[in-house]
Write an enzyme that holds these catalytic residues in place. Structure first.
Site, PDB file in Angstrom:
ATOM      1  N   GLY A  60       0.775  -1.313   0.280  1.00 57.16           N
ATOM      2  CA  GLY A  60      -0.008  -0.001  -0.188  1.00 57.16           C
ATOM      3  C   GLY A  60       0.917   1.281  -0.029  1.00 57.16           C
ATOM      4  O   GLY A  60       2.120   1.356  -0.021  1.00 57.16           O
ATOM      5  N   ALA A  74      -4.755  -2.690   6.179  1.00 54.98           N
ATOM      6  CA  ALA A  74      -6.111  -2.256   6.806  1.00 54.98           C
ATOM      7  C   ALA A  74      -7.105  -2.420   5.417  1.00 54.98           C
ATOM      8  O   ALA A  74      -6.884  -2.263   4.375  1.00 54.98           O
ATOM      9  CB  ALA A  74      -5.853  -0.952   7.296  1.00 54.98           C
ATOM     10  N   TRP A  75      -8.400  -2.470   5.718  1.00 53.74           N
ATOM     11  CA  TRP A  75      -9.282  -1.947   5.139  1.00 53.74           C
ATOM     12  C   TRP A  75      -9.405  -0.555   5.157  1.00 53.74           C
ATOM     13  O   TRP A  75      -9.608  -0.044   6.351  1.00 53.74           O
ATOM     14  CB  TRP A  75     -10.701  -2.768   5.551  1.00 53.74           C
ATOM     15  N   LEU A 115       1.337   3.839   2.403  1.00 52.54           N
ATOM     16  CA  LEU A 115       2.268   3.815   3.367  1.00 52.54           C
ATOM     17  C   LEU A 115       3.346   2.663   3.537  1.00 52.54           C
ATOM     18  O   LEU A 115       4.327   2.782   3.986  1.00 52.54           O
ATOM     19  CB  LEU A 115       1.310   3.676   4.798  1.00 52.54           C
ATOM     20  N   THR A 168      -6.366   5.799  12.996  1.00 51.32           N
ATOM     21  CA  THR A 168      -7.040   6.793  12.505  1.00 51.32           C
ATOM     22  C   THR A 168      -7.587   7.640  13.454  1.00 51.32           C
ATOM     23  O   THR A 168      -8.066   7.243  14.555  1.00 51.32           O
ATOM     24  CB  THR A 168      -7.997   6.216  11.637  1.00 51.32           C
ATOM     25  N   ASP A 169      -7.934   9.050  12.906  1.00 48.30           N
ATOM     26  CA  ASP A 169      -8.726   9.914  13.719  1.00 48.30           C
ATOM     27  C   ASP A 169      -9.907   9.579  13.700  1.00 48.30           C
ATOM     28  O   ASP A 169     -11.000  10.136  14.428  1.00 48.30           O
ATOM     29  CB  ASP A 169      -8.620  11.127  13.065  1.00 48.30           C
ATOM     30  N   TYR A 185     -16.183   2.274   9.668  1.00 51.11           N
ATOM     31  CA  TYR A 185     -14.687   2.250   9.569  1.00 51.11           C
ATOM     32  C   TYR A 185     -14.025   2.653  10.664  1.00 51.11           C
ATOM     33  O   TYR A 185     -13.184   2.026  11.249  1.00 51.11           O
ATOM     34  CB  TYR A 185     -14.284   3.346   8.604  1.00 51.11           C
TER      35      TYR A 185
END
Length: 295
Positions: A11, A60-61, A13, A101-102, A125
């Site tokens: 991916g 991750a999804w 990242l 994640t935020d 999510y």
């Protein structure tokens, strides 16, 4: 020589992580793509983690709207897959750095969220990613690290900056929302910070728990689009502000995704750079492919 496992290495990242780690001859790196490792398989996770000192989980999804219609599948990866890696790390003694994640936060604040802010995800999510955070805290209280990031862009995958500059070749004007606030973060800069955190964790300098891996400062999607146009040599006035209600999405988005960064100092690390200076560096980077370098 320490051994590092990077999951999700195919991916955006993940590719940056592999590139950063390639500059470190003192580390032995295993890069596992989705084809190499299914983190939802507990036995596969256990086998992959064995023999490594640190696992950086970038698998991750990431389809936020897709998670809204298939929450079970998204959570199986973001929650269950993370739990499998945490279990494997607990078995082997490895440290786990989990990218979160935020979206685990409500997004209704008006000042930056501290690392210990109450979680309250507003979409599927976010709920799945929170399940992953909770698994790390439960299974790896001494060796688990959660790094929340947001508004990622980079050279190796679909992202907002690349989309805006692609659309610039197709439309004269672009309407971009100006009522969502966040911190655009270059994936390469985040990769460097994750590797630095791995070093600090191995040296015993970084306490486990939650860290916020976003660039400093804040802007809106409208502000980011204008900055990207300017750096690409395009007229920023081609970007016009609008509101989120003009573009309804299956998954609600947080209106405020600005994170505080106080925990880095205790680990002996500075906060990430200001979002605009990181964007300037991204545009200057020679790393291919460069989706923001348009004619």
């Amino acid at each position: 020589m320490s051994r590092v496992l990077v999951t999700g290495a195919g991916g955006m990242l993940g590719k940056d992580l592999v590139a950063v780690l390639a500059t470190r001859p003192d580390l032995k790196v295993t890069a596992a793509t989705r084809a190499d490792l299914d983190i939802t398989d507990p036995a596969a996770a256990l086998s992959a983690v064995a023999g490594h000192d640190v696992v950086i989980n970038a698998a991750a999804w990431t389809n936020v709207d897709g998670a809204e219609t298939d929450e079970a599948a998204a959570t199986a990866i973001n929650g269950g897959g993370t739990a499998n890696l945490a279990t494997a790390c607990a078995t082997s003694g490895a440290r786990l750095i989990q990218v979160s994640t935020d979206y685990v936060l409500a997004g209704d604040a008006h000042t930056p969220y501290p690392e210990d802010a109450p979680t309250a995800p507003v979409n599927a999510y976010g709920r799945g990613k929170l399940a992953g955070e909770q698994a790390v805290a439960r299974l790896l209280p001494d060796n688990g690290y959660v790094v929340r990031t947001a508004w990622l862009y980079g050279a190796h995958g679909p992202n907002f900056v690349a989309t805006m500059l692609r659309l610039a070749t197709q439309r004269e004007h672009l309407d971009v929302v100006d009522d969502q606030h966040g911190q655009p973060t270059w994936s390469h800069t985040l990769a460097e910070r994750l590797v630095a955190l791995a070093d600090a964790a191995l040296a015993g300098h970084a306490a486990p728990g939650v860290y916020h891996g976003t660039c400093a400062g804040q802007t809106t999607w409208y502000g980011l689009a204008r900055a990207a146009f300017t750096l690409a040599g395009l007229d920023p006035d081609r970007i016009r502000p609008t509101t989120s209600d003009r573009y309804p999405r299956p998954a609600p988005r947080p209106a405020y995704s600005v994170l505080g960064h106080s925990r880095w100092a205790a680990a002996g690390l500075p906060p990430l750079p200001d979002w605009h200076s990181a964007l300037v560096d991204a545009f200057a980077s020679p790393a291919p492919p460069a989706p923001w370098k348009v004619a």
